[in-house]
Design an enzyme around this catalytic site. Sequence first.
Site, short mmCIF file in Angstrom:
data_model
loop_
_atom_site.label_atom_id
_atom_site.label_comp_id
_atom_site.label_asym_id
_atom_site.label_seq_id
_atom_site.Cartn_x
_atom_site.Cartn_y
_atom_site.Cartn_z
N HIS A 1 0.83 -1.20 0.00
CA HIS A 1 0.00 0.00 0.00
C HIS A 1 0.87 1.25 0.00
O HIS A 1 0.62 2.19 -0.77
CB HIS A 1 -0.93 0.00 1.21
CG HIS A 1 -2.02 -1.01 1.11
ND1 HIS A 1 -2.97 -1.19 2.10
CD2 HIS A 1 -2.32 -1.92 0.15
CE1 HIS A 1 -3.80 -2.16 1.75
NE2 HIS A 1 -3.41 -2.62 0.58
N HIS B 1 1.27 -2.63 9.30
CA HIS B 1 2.68 -2.94 9.04
C HIS B 1 3.62 -2.38 10.12
O HIS B 1 3.26 -1.50 10.90
CB HIS B 1 3.12 -2.41 7.67
CG HIS B 1 2.42 -3.07 6.52
ND1 HIS B 1 2.78 -4.30 6.04
CD2 HIS B 1 1.36 -2.65 5.77
CE1 HIS B 1 1.99 -4.62 5.02
NE2 HIS B 1 1.12 -3.63 4.85
#
Length: 213
Positions: free
Chosen positions: A106, A165
Amino acid sequence: YFVKMAWAWTFWLLLPFIAVTTYQFAETKYIYGPTKRALAALRRLSALLVGTAIWYVCTGLFMYIENLTGTCSTSGKLSEPHRLYATKQECQQDNGIWNGFDISGHCFLLSYCALMIMEEVAVLEGLSIDLNSKLHVVINSLFVSLCFLTMIWVFMFLCTAVYFHDFSQKLLGVLIGLAAWYGTYRFWYLKPFSPGLPLPNIPFSSKKYSYSR
């Protein structure tokens, strides 16, 4: 889900924008004839093919690294790896938990898409269009849509930075996105055998000033 389709949204909005603006820009640069203008538009549209290749290769590389560095635990404990699983998909099919180095796709894609949009809309600096023409309405509509899309990408980038993340995974994703942008628009697209820049005859210093206006 919207972020996972980020390249598709960017691709289908940039496709008509690049085609129309490049064709019109070719006329302002005294490139006569519809065939030559169409070829100029096709050359610039090849930047979308380059972007698609970058997206495909990088996302595939991220998945490969995650599979290569990961272990599977079917008991729900990350400390108990299951060595029989070679990929994340196989692990998840048995309701396992895969623990690998997951580079943020992303962060990579959102940063690259936003920078690519900013580069491509720079062509508006060189266009001269009748304000009352239908073409002006079409280009303005596409421009506003691309600006709105960029705002969405920035917002979703911030959401990813806060909630998903590890820091190293996000940082590496951003660095790869920046490298993809720099390697194309600041290096390769300056060469003769490339898709070229949206404004090929305007120096970088002038473009930088135009962005800030």
